[in-house]
Write a protein that holds these residues in place. Structure first.
Motif, mmCIF file in Angstrom:
data_model
loop_
_atom_site.group_PDB
_atom_site.id
_atom_site.type_symbol
_atom_site.label_atom_id
_atom_site.label_comp_id
_atom_site.label_asym_id
_atom_site.label_seq_id
_atom_site.Cartn_x
_atom_site.Cartn_y
_atom_site.Cartn_z
ATOM 1 N N LYS A 40 0.815 -1.214 0.000
ATOM 2 C CA LYS A 40 0.000 0.000 0.000
ATOM 3 C C LYS A 40 0.853 1.272 0.000
ATOM 4 C CE LYS A 40 -3.993 -2.118 0.006
ATOM 5 N NZ LYS A 40 -5.213 -1.792 0.714
ATOM 6 N N LEU A 142 -3.424 -6.251 5.133
ATOM 7 C CA LEU A 142 -3.682 -5.055 4.338
ATOM 8 C C LEU A 142 -4.804 -5.248 3.330
ATOM 9 C CD1 LEU A 142 -0.060 -3.739 3.672
ATOM 10 C CD2 LEU A 142 -1.714 -2.945 5.373
ATOM 11 N N GLU A 358 -12.574 2.454 1.357
ATOM 12 C CA GLU A 358 -11.424 2.278 2.244
ATOM 13 C C GLU A 358 -10.806 3.642 2.522
ATOM 14 O OE1 GLU A 358 -8.196 -0.987 2.107
ATOM 15 O OE2 GLU A 358 -7.236 0.768 1.187
ATOM 16 N N ARG A 360 -7.481 5.220 4.547
ATOM 17 C CA ARG A 360 -6.220 4.788 5.142
ATOM 18 C C ARG A 360 -5.384 6.008 5.514
ATOM 19 N NH1 ARG A 360 -1.354 3.525 2.833
ATOM 20 N NH2 ARG A 360 -2.288 3.898 0.798
ATOM 21 N N ALA A 362 -1.529 7.014 6.712
ATOM 22 C CA ALA A 362 -0.147 6.552 6.824
ATOM 23 C C ALA A 362 0.711 7.717 7.288
ATOM 24 C CB ALA A 362 0.357 6.016 5.488
ATOM 25 N N GLN A 372 0.612 2.594 9.305
ATOM 26 C CA GLN A 372 -0.612 2.908 8.571
ATOM 27 C C GLN A 372 -1.781 2.216 9.267
ATOM 28 O OE1 GLN A 372 -0.872 1.049 4.597
ATOM 29 N NE2 GLN A 372 1.144 0.163 4.995
ATOM 30 N N GLY A 374 -6.295 1.845 8.897
ATOM 31 C CA GLY A 374 -7.401 2.106 7.983
ATOM 32 C C GLY A 374 -8.667 1.364 8.364
ATOM 33 N N TYR A 376 -12.321 -0.330 6.386
ATOM 34 C CA TYR A 376 -12.783 -0.838 5.088
ATOM 35 C C TYR A 376 -14.224 -1.308 5.224
ATOM 36 C CZ TYR A 376 -13.108 -3.910 0.982
ATOM 37 O OH TYR A 376 -13.499 -4.513 -0.180
ATOM 38 N N ARG A 433 -5.590 -7.242 11.429
ATOM 39 C CA ARG A 433 -6.857 -6.791 10.844
ATOM 40 C C ARG A 433 -8.003 -7.548 11.508
ATOM 41 N NH1 ARG A 433 -7.497 -4.823 5.298
ATOM 42 N NH2 ARG A 433 -9.705 -4.715 4.710
#
Length: 738
Positions: A40, A142, A358, A360, A362, A372, A374, A376, A433
């Motif tokens: 990413k 990710l 999404e 994100r 960073a 980072q 995020g 989703y 995640r």
């Protein structure tokens, strides 16, 4: 076969000159770095601690990789199966068999970072592509769920600040023709637009000898258009908008499995060799009605999408947003061979709508940490109607239908990953995640006298009503060490997850459309568990010989739990349906070696070697056959490839010769419904092309031959049918730049 042997001989003769080339000295001959975004963010592939392969757009054209199903020869441990209008992806032996609205793939296919849920919508041709990145191994941190096998990300070219106008195309045997065009317009210093279009047409590989007037549907029949606009709001903020449309009517139709196996219904089917033409000939006549139960295979599939990508660079962090709305309309007519004797006509009428978002963040502060984080969100809603006919032979009414509306699939996730630079040479990666999935489907299994349901005719149906929530935490922990400026080693433990789902049937107490679940399905039969995978991987990436050579080596072990396997079953009224169960476990051990050497300023050698030992743990597909310890599908124990490219200057430009040959060990395809396993013998496929590029670079020409040996083998086998691979194709490519 003589033609293929002659070309292989040419390849071997060319190789005799390589030792001399290896001693050539040229200080400007270096391996070209490839920049990828697998993590990413942008990084050199040689410094990315993942097993990632990247192919740029130019290489896609030069090697004739026209669609996702053609990538097998280019990526280690990748197997692609084009069956009907769908494409199934297998990476390192991890795959998925359920392509229905309730199933999920094991490999995530993405277009510009947007996940495409339906395999039939992935079968467009490549055009105006910047590069394709293939990430092997679970990418649960990710990229999220449905990445137990890996990720394929097709990245299209973005608008630039220079004018471009390009025309291209090809033509060849099987009446192939594929024109395309690209135009890039810089409207102002901070605003550019880019438009690209492509048509890909090719007649069927299958020869119709059924004694009907039906024309076999085209192997390739798609038309695509993409429009993108890039607006540089200021130095810190840019907005990229994309819109695309594709008509996808490409088909790799089934033929009788008896074209490949002496008795495909025998306990141990025996493969036999025959000509390419014989393997591609369709002569099957159904015993249940003869030619009267055949129809013209016809498709009218369309997909379109709009998306936005926003990148905002703040002093302390980069904030990015990636969102899309996509729609897929699937309309198909076709024939199914139910066994070695019976046939059925089918009607597919389905609509799929998906949305994804999404965000994100960073951080970009200089220091030892790079992080980072995020969130989703994804949702897909499907309206599906699939109808079979001609099943009276198994005592069913004339129409057997599966109307399902709605089928809803929702995923929400939060993720974070941190890279910690412990010393100048050692760094660590930690990521996790959390994913929450909710699936539901309401509809019927319907027994009808006509296409439309009518209780007055004696039609009846039973309820399909199920809802399931599942969640998982997937994570990655890794470390890498810089041996030198050009070499590093890495190790990682990573996990992947594919949500559980359900089969046909209904839950106790459920209802839909005024119908009550009067015959509840046992939970052990209705639901199946999530699929999980834990990967242990170590790798080496190095550039050497004055950076003229690059080598990548990877070893991995997979602990694969509750893998989801799909087969054909029959309901209590005798109707066929697909059912998925969990195998207990599987283990996969593998090794991958790939690289290239630039022998001088005009020549390079590429190579790859894979070894794979992928086996079931304790597993019986039908309660009768024991597959414990047997190899997983599409897992050849060894494959090897070797390529050579050389450029020869002539008076007005350069003559370029490219050749690539890939050998695959034998492997198995299985049918979990019948407990049968079909061996695909080892084979070699060789592609070559000769191209010309003038000194001014305004145009290019290329003559190509793919699969010079004309090897045809089964991609899928089951239920008495098989999908054949592509035969030898020959043609010309051209391109013009203005």
């Amino acid at each position: 076969m003589k033609f293929g042997k002659a070309l292989n001989a040419c390849f071997l003769v060319s190789a005799l000159f390589l030792p001399t080339a290896l001693y050539a000295q040229a200080s400007d001959v270096v391996h070209q770095e490839v920049i990828v975004t697998a993590q990413k963010f942008s990084s050199a592939a040689s410094k990315t601690p993942l097993a990632v392969s990247a192919i740029n757009g130019e290489a896609l054209i030069q090697n004739g990789f026209e669609s996702i199903s053609t990538l097998t020869s280019a990526i280690p441990n990748l197997q692609m199966d084009a069956n009907g209008t769908a494409t199934r992806i297998s990476i390192r032996g991890v795959t998925s068999q359920d392509t229905t609205e309730k199933g999920d793939p094991s490999s995530a296919f993405m277009l510009d970072g947007i996940y495409l849920a339906r395999s039939e919508a992935q079968n467009t041709s490549f055009f105006d592509v910047e590069r394709i990145e293939v990430l092997r191994g679970p990418q649960g941190t990710l990229y999220g769920r449905n990445t137990t096998a890996g990720v394929i990300n097709v990245i299209s070219k973005t608008p630039s600040d220079e004018f471009e106008l390009k025309l291209n195309g090809n033509f060849g045997n099987f009446n192939a023709r594929s024109p395309g065009a690209v135009i890039n317009l810089p409207i102002s210093p901070n605003f550019s637009v880019r438009a690209a279009t492509n048509f890909n047409l090719r007649d069927a590989f299958i020869l119709n000898e059924q004694g009907t007037a039906y024309k076999m549907s085209n192997n390739r029949d798609d038309a695509s258009f993409r429009l993108s606009a890039l607006y540089q709001v200021n130095e810190a903020l840019e907005v990229l908008l994309r819109a695309d449309y594709s008509k996808i009517n490409s088909i790799n139709a089934d033929i009788d499995a008896a074209n490949f196996y002496i008795d495909p219904n025998a306990q141990n089917p025996v493969y036999y060799n025959s000509s390419s033409k014989a393997k591609r000939t369709l002569s099957f006549i159904p015993a249940n009605g003869g030619r009267s139960v055949l129809q013209q295979y016809d498709t009218d599939n369309h997909t379109w999408g709009i998306g936005a990508e926003v990148n905002w660079e703040l002093p302390w962090a980069n904030i990015s947003y990636l969102g899309s709305h996509r729609y897929f309309e699937r309309n198909e007519l076709g024939n199914i061979i139910l066994s070695s004797q019976y046939g059925s006509r089918f009607i597919q009428d389905s609509d799929y709508s998906q949305n994804s978002h999404e965000i994100r963040l960073a951080e970009n502060l200089e220091g030892k940490f790079g992080s980072q984080i995020g969130i989703y969100y994804f949702t897909e809603t499907a309206d599906v109607r699939f109808t079979l006919r001609d099943l009276q032979v198994i005592y069913l009414p004339p129409f057997f239908a599966f109307p399902q509306n709605p089928a809803i699939n929702t995923n929400a996730a939060i993720f974070a990953q941190t890279n910690y630079q412990a010393t100048d040479r050692i760094s660590f990666t930690f990521g996790a995640r959390y994913s929450k999935d909710i699936k539901s489907r309401y509809g019927f299994t319907s027994f009808q006298q006509e296409y439309d349901f009518n209780p007055a005719n004696g039609d009846f149906h039973f309820l399909n009503a199920a809802k399931l929530a599942s969640d998982s935490v997937t994570w990655r922990a890794g470390a890498d060490f810089d041996i030198s400026a050009d070499s590093f080693i890495y190790g990682a433990i990573a996990t992947g997850y594919k949500s559980g789902s359900f089969n046909d049937g209904c839950m106790a107490g459920s209802s839909f459309g005024g119908e009550i679940c009067t015959f509840p399905t046992d939970d052990n039969l209705l639901f199946y568990k999530p699929e999980t995978l834990t990967s242990y991987e170590i790798g080496l990436k190095t550039r050497f010989w004055q950076r003229r050579a690059y080598l990548e080596a990877t070893m991995f072990y997979y602990d694969y739990q509750n893998l989801q396997l799909t087969g054909l079953a029959y309901d209590r009224f005798g109707g066929p349906f697909y059912t998925t169960t969990n195998a207990a476990k599987a283990s996969i051990i593998g090794f991958e070696l790939s690289g290239e050497m630039r022998t001088n300023s005009r020549a390079k050698i590429s190579y790859a070697l894979t070894m794979l030992d992928a086996r079931y743990g304790t597993y019986s597909p039908d309660g009768i056959h024991d597959w414990s310890g047997l190899a997983l599908d599409r897992t050849p124990p060894m494959t090897a490839s070797l390529g050579y490219e050389t450029t020869h200057p002539i008076a007005s430009g350069n003559l370029i010769f490219r050749l690539n040959s890939r050998w695959s060990d034998s492997y198995y395809l299985s049918n979990t419904s019948s407990g049968l396993r079909f061996m695909v013998p080892s084979f070699t496929k060789t592609d070559f092309n000769i191209g010309f590029e003038p000194s001014n670079g305004n145009y290019n020409l290329q003559f190509f031959v793919k699969n010079t040996e004309d090897i045809v083998y089964p991609l899928t086998v089951g239920g008495g049918v098989a999908a054949p691979s592509e035969p030898r194709t020959i043609g010309f490519r051209w391109g013009m730049n203005f």
